[in-house]
Each structure stands twice: as structure tokens, then as C-alpha cells.
Design a protein around this motif. Structure first.
Motif, PDB file in Angstrom:
ATOM      1  N   PRO A  46     -43.276  63.265 -18.668  1.00 21.25           N
ATOM      2  CA  PRO A  46     -42.177  63.251 -19.641  1.00 21.25           C
ATOM      3  C   PRO A  46     -42.293  64.273 -20.763  1.00 21.25           C
ATOM      4  O   PRO A  46     -41.339  64.463 -21.514  1.00 21.25           O
ATOM      5  CB  PRO A  46     -42.238  61.832 -20.199  1.00 21.25           C
ATOM      6  CG  PRO A  46     -43.678  61.456 -20.080  1.00 21.25           C
ATOM      7  CD  PRO A  46     -44.170  62.116 -18.833  1.00 21.25           C
ATOM      8  N   GLY A  47     -43.459  64.931 -20.881  1.00 28.78           N
ATOM      9  CA  GLY A  47     -43.629  65.897 -21.953  1.00 28.78           C
ATOM     10  C   GLY A  47     -43.744  65.235 -23.314  1.00 28.78           C
ATOM     11  O   GLY A  47     -44.064  64.048 -23.433  1.00 28.78           O
ATOM     12  N   ASP A  48     -43.447  66.005 -24.349  1.00 27.08           N
ATOM     13  CA  ASP A  48     -43.545  65.506 -25.727  1.00 27.08           C
ATOM     14  C   ASP A  48     -42.373  64.568 -26.010  1.00 27.08           C
ATOM     15  O   ASP A  48     -41.217  64.960 -25.925  1.00 27.08           O
ATOM     16  CB  ASP A  48     -43.526  66.685 -26.696  1.00 27.08           C
ATOM     17  CG  ASP A  48     -43.674  66.253 -28.152  1.00 27.08           C
ATOM     18  OD1 ASP A  48     -43.984  65.059 -28.383  1.00 27.08           O
ATOM     19  OD2 ASP A  48     -43.462  67.092 -29.041  1.00 27.08           O
ATOM     20  N   LEU A  49     -42.685  63.332 -26.352  1.00 27.04           N
ATOM     21  CA  LEU A  49     -41.653  62.331 -26.618  1.00 27.04           C
ATOM     22  C   LEU A  49     -41.547  61.983 -28.097  1.00 27.04           C
ATOM     23  O   LEU A  49     -40.770  61.109 -28.473  1.00 27.04           O
ATOM     24  CB  LEU A  49     -41.954  61.055 -25.813  1.00 27.04           C
ATOM     25  CG  LEU A  49     -41.860  61.187 -24.292  1.00 27.04           C
ATOM     26  CD1 LEU A  49     -42.474  59.963 -23.616  1.00 27.04           C
ATOM     27  CD2 LEU A  49     -40.416  61.367 -23.852  1.00 27.04           C
ATOM     28  N   SER A  50     -42.302  62.680 -28.921  1.00 29.14           N
ATOM     29  CA  SER A  50     -42.405  62.287 -30.331  1.00 29.14           C
ATOM     30  C   SER A  50     -41.105  62.481 -31.107  1.00 29.14           C
ATOM     31  O   SER A  50     -40.912  61.869 -32.149  1.00 29.14           O
ATOM     32  CB  SER A  50     -43.530  63.067 -31.012  1.00 29.14           C
ATOM     33  OG  SER A  50     -43.275  64.470 -30.954  1.00 29.14           O
ATOM     34  N   GLY A  51     -40.206  63.321 -30.612  1.00 28.88           N
ATOM     35  CA  GLY A  51     -38.972  63.569 -31.343  1.00 28.88           C
ATOM     36  C   GLY A  51     -37.864  62.582 -31.073  1.00 28.88           C
ATOM     37  O   GLY A  51     -36.756  62.729 -31.600  1.00 28.88           O
ATOM     38  N   HIS A  52     -38.154  61.562 -30.262  1.00 26.36           N
ATOM     39  CA  HIS A  52     -37.120  60.596 -29.900  1.00 26.36           C
ATOM     40  C   HIS A  52     -37.226  59.330 -30.753  1.00 26.36           C
ATOM     41  O   HIS A  52     -38.320  58.896 -31.112  1.00 26.36           O
ATOM     42  CB  HIS A  52     -37.224  60.241 -28.420  1.00 26.36           C
ATOM     43  CG  HIS A  52     -36.880  61.399 -27.519  1.00 26.36           C
ATOM     44  ND1 HIS A  52     -37.805  62.344 -27.139  1.00 26.36           N
ATOM     45  CD2 HIS A  52     -35.706  61.765 -26.941  1.00 26.36           C
ATOM     46  CE1 HIS A  52     -37.217  63.229 -26.358  1.00 26.36           C
ATOM     47  NE2 HIS A  52     -35.947  62.911 -26.222  1.00 26.36           N
ATOM     48  N   ASP A  53     -36.079  58.772 -31.023  1.00 26.07           N
ATOM     49  CA  ASP A  53     -36.045  57.535 -31.800  1.00 26.07           C
ATOM     50  C   ASP A  53     -36.334  56.313 -30.944  1.00 26.07           C
ATOM     51  O   ASP A  53     -36.669  55.249 -31.466  1.00 26.07           O
ATOM     52  CB  ASP A  53     -34.669  57.383 -32.468  1.00 26.07           C
ATOM     53  CG  ASP A  53     -34.395  58.519 -33.444  1.00 26.07           C
ATOM     54  OD1 ASP A  53     -35.024  58.529 -34.516  1.00 26.07           O
ATOM     55  OD2 ASP A  53     -33.580  59.399 -33.111  1.00 26.07           O
TER      56      ASP A  53
END
Length: 285
Positions: A46-53
């Protein structure tokens, strides 16, 4: 401009065989209507998920075929303290159908189940005796889409792919053939809609890829109460849930399984076409 949260929906790998796009479109439409921005991420990478709410594993289909990768993803989501719905403890608990024994211990009516660590003919015979059933269904404890699920008639041996494997053994429930399997849907703890799924002639599996078909069903008070009792046993209240149940030989409903990870929600059968689902997810942010 109003705030629009970003939601990442985990989806199958490109080579996954089941058609998931139509169901994805329905769920994405309901989420978009609730004011969410929906994006896709392949669950295995899924890659970087940190930018999702919020992260939704709604289409992590096929996780049962790579269990190590699935549990590694859950560990990562937990370690990074990422916002996930349903919560990671619920996802981990629901991944293994050993939870059926926990439900039974709490007095919830479930399909009788015997777990065998390494199935062989002797273990199958013991399970049949314990269940008081000659015809049984054998399935992996971590399963989906009826993968590795077999109907085993009286006198038949263990299917080749189950020999020496950890398996759950259950009596063949007559209700699946006469009435079908019932599914009740809950969003934010509130009942939304229900369907009945029936297998194709000569089969016992209700999934669409095996010829199963579904239609709306008016859930009885008994069915709704049973579903609520089962969901109350989860480690945390699920934001979305599907509860599958079937009638036994006496016509009494029993829980077949809880779908709290990546269930088909059949939103086209909901009176609001999924509005309650969208609002429940938005409220979880």
C-alpha cells in the motif's frame, strides 16, 4: 470549502480472480456522497498511508492466501498508529474463525465447530462423532470466498488439500440448502438491511462465483437479536459489519461467521443505497 477527509481503500492485487470493481464502485459512491475523498491502495503493497484520514480494508480480498503478509500489514498499521476501520484488534480477531469458539462460550448460538490441528481420517471420524453428524463441511480457520471449503459426505475421506492441515469441521447445515444463508448488515451499530443468499442447484456454496444468488430479506427479530449478540463479542464495536447465519435441523438460526474485514455489503439492496454506511465511516474519523 468544507473539509474532505481522504480515505484509502485497500484493494486486491491486479491478478486477483474475482470481479470486485462493481462492488467497489458502490462503496466508493456511498463514501463520496458522505463527503469523503476515496483512493485505492493494493493491500499487499500500500505504500505510505500516513497522509490518509482513514484506512479501510474493504477489498483486501485474498488475504487468506497470504496470511503472513496480512498479519504483517496489521502489525504495521498498529505500529504506525494509523487510523483504521474496522480497528486493527477487530481485524486481527476476525481473521481466524477460532472466534466462533469464543462466541459459543459466551452463549451465542453458532454453527457447531470442531477444530483439528492436523486433520486426518481419524481426526475427521472423531469430529463427526463429537458433532453427531455424518455429513460435514471442512474449511480452513483462515478462509474467504469458500477457499478450501469442502462438503464431505458420510464415509468420505479427508480432501487431499486438507490432509495434515489445521481445519474446522462443522455439520452440514440443512438450512443452507432449503432456505439459504442470511446476511444482516450493520453500520455504526445500527441495522441497515438484510439479504438471503442461495446456492446453485447441486452446490452448497452461496458465493456468486459458484452460481449463488441473493435477494432482499426481511430480517426477523430473532435474527437481528442473534446478530447483535454476536457483534457484542467483538474486541471493539465495528463500524461496518456483516453477520452470516443459517438455520439448523430444528430451524433455529446459528451464526455461520462474522464478516468484519472485507465483506461484500450488497449496498444496492439497502433502502438508502449505502448512505448509512457512508455516514458511519465519516463519523469514525
Amino acid at each position: 470549502m468544507p473539509f474532505q477527509p481522504r480515505v484509502a481503500i485497500l484493494v486486491p492485487t491486479p491478478d486477483y480472480y474475482e470481479k470486485w470493481q462493481p462492488a467497489f464502485a458502490r462503496k466508493a459512491a456511498a463514501l463520496s456522497a458522505a463527503g469523503l475523498i476515496v483512493e485505492q491502495r493494493v493491500w499487499t503493497d500500500p505504500g505510505d498511508l500516513s497522509g490518509h484520514d482513514l484506512i479501510l480494508p474493504l477489498f483486501a480480498w485474498g488475504y487468506q492466501r497470504d496470511v503472513a503478509a496480512w498479519y504483517a500489514l496489521l502489525d504495521r498499521l498498529e505500529t504506525e498508529a494509523l487510523p483504521v476501520v474496522n480497528p486493527v484488534p477487530v481485524l486481527r480477531w476476525n481473521s481466524d474463525k477460532a472466534y466462533l469458539a469464543e462466541l459459543a462460550a459466551k452463549g451465542v448460538a453458532v454453527v457447531p465447530t470442531v477444530e483439528v490441528a492436523a486433520l486426518d481420517d481419524a481426526g475427521l471420524a472423531d469430529a463427526r462423532m463429537a458433532l453427531g453428524a455424518d455429513e460435514v463441511v471442512i474449511k480452513p480457520a483462515i478462509s474467504g470466498g469458500a477457499d478450501g471449503t469442502h462438503r464431505v459426505a458420510a464415509g468420505d475421506s479427508v480432501p487431499a488439500d486438507a490432509i495434515g492441515q489445521r481445519r474446522l469441521v462443522q455439520p452440514m447445515m440443512p438450512g443452507i440448502l432449503t432456505d439459504g444463508e442470511y446476511s444482516l448488515f450493520f453500520f455504526g451499530g445500527h441495522f441497515s438491511h438484510a439479504i438471503v443468499k442461495r446456492p446453485a442447484s447441486g452446490d452448497f456454496r452461496v458465493q456468486e462465483q459458484f452460481g449463488g444468488r441473493e435477494e432482499p430479506w426481511e430480517a426477523t427479530p430473532a435474527a437481528r437479536n442473534l446478530a447483535a449478540a454476536a457483534l457484542a463479542a467483538a474486541p471493539a464495536p465495528p463500524v461496518y459489519a456483516r453477520v452470516d447465519m443459517v438455520g439448523d435441523a430444528a430451524g433455529e438460526l446459528r451464526i455461520m461467521e462474522l464478516e468484519l474485514i472485507e465483506p461484500s455489503l450488497f449496498l444496492h439492496h439497502a433502502a438508502d443505497r449505502g448512505a448509512a454506511f457512508g455516514h458511519a465511516v465519516y463519523a469514525a474519523i
